[in-house]
Design an enzyme around this catalytic site. Sequence first.
Site, PDB file in Angstrom:
ATOM      1  CE  LYS A 111      -4.307  -1.872   1.337  1.00 41.21           C
ATOM      2  NZ  LYS A 111      -5.648  -1.691   1.811  1.00 41.21           N
ATOM      3  CE  LYS A 192      -6.352  -7.752  -0.954  1.00 38.50           C
ATOM      4  NZ  LYS A 192      -7.540  -7.556  -0.208  1.00 38.50           N
ATOM      5  CE  LYS A 195     -13.883  -3.657   1.467  1.00 39.49           C
ATOM      6  NZ  LYS A 195     -13.597  -3.271   2.855  1.00 39.49           N
TER       7      LYS A 195
END
Length: 326
Positions: A111, A192, A195
Amino acid sequence: MKRVFSGVQPTGNIHIGNYLGALKQFVELQKENQCIYCIVDMHSITFPQDPKQLKKNILDVAALYMAVGIDTKKSIVFVQSDVPGHAELAWILACNSYTGELSRMTQFKQKNKGRESAPTGLFTYPILMAADILLYDTDIVPVGNDQKQHIELCRDIAIRINNRYKNTFVVPDGRFLKAGARIMALDDPLSKMSKSAENIHSRISLLDEETKIKKSIMRATTDSEGSIKFDMKEKPGISNLMNIYSVFSGMEICEVEKTFEGKGYGDFKKELVQVTKESLTPIKEKYEEIRHSKELLDILKDGAERANTISEKTIKRVKENFGLGL
Ligand code: ATP
Ligand code: LTN
């Protein structure tokens, strides 16, 4: 009875990865355990959120919890920031963890890719997660595979404190499903399903319209070979779709292979659209019923009170064992 705890961030777009990896387990575990399910709003502000949107997202997740089958008469459902013990315990855990171990977290590294400096909260995110879990003397934490490292860290911190101070925490175990634990992005089966990915066709959200579901599945990445065989390494695209088909239909992967032997990807995808629609329609209907009901706020308020009662006991024990306060 064992204690179960898990959480989902109210960051919108709850997708079938969240459902098959985590929420489905939440529902199953209710039968034989005392379950606590949290909407982890404090985790979601590791990146700035629009305040109005965040409020809406919190209620969306709460309604989705109930729509997938969480029974709030049995299980506790509440919003993390409504229980002050989470932040309080997080500080105490932070004083018993190391920057070295936090720097090794792959979610943080991903991230924070390409940036020189990170929000401190993003770095200490796993500590707040450990606090969520340890606050409720949790035995089992149902999550997707991507959370394995965070659960390991939580266990390490609990064991460390139990050794340094009096025996203070229950050491929890993660619970991961075989089939739904890692649903991959439809447009890139090597990442993966997420969202926050920009391409909306990379995921199927639980509340997607039927036309969107069809579009996302029909354009999902596969390969040029054309045979419906499960091989995550060589054929990750079709294997991911087979995985999704398997969990929605309840068929084993080998049965899926048999059923579609000799058929093409187009036929398979059409069937996948069908089972996905059939699985999501009842969830959507229930969601619409609950989302704007007056009951929803009362349920969350009651959940926070029940959670707070448990949390206060743990905080008291921790403070005593650490020699904090009077
Ligand atoms: P983002 O991808 O934007 O970081 P997220 O989808 O991981 O968000 P969370 O609220 O952090 O969302 O995750 C909720 C639960 O869903 C967690 O238990 C997580 O492990 C699980 N989960 C998330 N993505 C997947 C996936 N692709 N497959 C299976 N489980 C998943
Ligand atoms: N980090 C988790 C969400 C989460 C969680 C928790 C899961 C926050 N606190 C406690 C289980 C238990 C994620 O899914 N990204």
